[in-house]
Design an enzyme around this catalytic site. Structure first.
Site, PDB file in Angstrom:
ATOM      1  N   HIS B   9       0.826  -1.223   0.000  1.00  0.00           N
ATOM      2  CA  HIS B   9       0.000   0.000   0.000  1.00  0.00           C
ATOM      3  C   HIS B   9       0.849   1.258   0.000  1.00  0.00           C
ATOM      4  CE1 HIS B   9       0.543  -0.750   4.419  1.00  0.00           C
ATOM      5  NE2 HIS B   9       0.654   0.566   4.477  1.00  0.00           N
ATOM      6  N   GLU B 131       7.670   0.884   5.052  1.00  0.00           N
ATOM      7  CA  GLU B 131       7.175  -0.174   5.937  1.00  0.00           C
ATOM      8  C   GLU B 131       7.392  -1.512   5.238  1.00  0.00           C
ATOM      9  OE1 GLU B 131       2.939   0.059   6.603  1.00  0.00           O
ATOM     10  OE2 GLU B 131       2.965  -1.446   8.192  1.00  0.00           O
TER      11      GLU B 131
END
Lengths: 135, 135
Positions: B9, B131
């Protein structure tokens, strides 16, 4: 009603393109050769992921569109995201109807892969610079 | 040698989650319900694209990890990108060997979907907060 399609790429402004390409080569592997886009004042390298790509960009020449960004973010940073659209002119007109501003003169121009692109004013889009590319 | 996989994402910090969700609903359509993540001090909504997703995030509570970001970027902006990895501990150790710093205590914690995640120090990664999420 027109919709945004795939996320075509995430663009990251970097101060040193060779160093950034080397970093992503070490954690991903699939890097294109350097491409110069004098009309945008940038040199780019694409990192090919399995579902989308990253566009690493650094200024080219004296009038780069990303020079200001790198002045504010000297280490680099996330610069824009690009969505694919089926019909860029219809999408543009729909966005304008919804009160969203298109940057520049509002006419699509060829992007990094020669397809027509437009940029949306980040002020209308949660501070996010969004590029649309017709497929 | 471990590699980054799919782009899971792109996270966007927004000052008003309902308004941002409404905006993306109007141009994409597939929006999840609001999810509260008190351990990160954020409320999130996911925008499901055909090849990846966006995570719209706004502060929750008084000690949000994104409050500083929104103070510097009051309209919101691109906050981080998340790559999938097969084995997060092996990837972490490989990154540390390459001189890259992991934020926090270096131990994976459950992310928005309960899978183990880590964050890389943006200073080692072209100013980009990255991340990693184990799949």
């Amino acid at each position: 009603m027109r919709h945004f399609g795939r996320l075509n790429h995430v663009a990251i402004a970097v101060p040193d393109l060779e160093q950034a390409a080397e970093l992503y080569r070490s954690v991903n592997g699939n890097i294109t050769t350097v491409q110069e886009l004098p009309e945008y004042g940038v040199k780019v390298v694409f990192v090919e992921l399995s579902n989308t790509r990253l566009e690493l960009m650094t200024p080219l020449g004296d009038h780069s569109e990303i020079a200001d960004f790198l002045e504010k973010n000297p280490s680099g940073g996330l610069h824009h995201i690009c969505f694919e659209v089926e019909n860029i002119l219809e999408m543009r007109d729909q966005l304008i109807e919804e009160g969203i501003t298109i940057l520049g003169d509002g006419n699509p121009k060829p992007g990094a892969r020669g397809k027509p692109v437009l940029f949306i004013d980040p002020q209308n889009f949660d501070g996010t610079l969004v590029e649309l590319e017709e497929q």
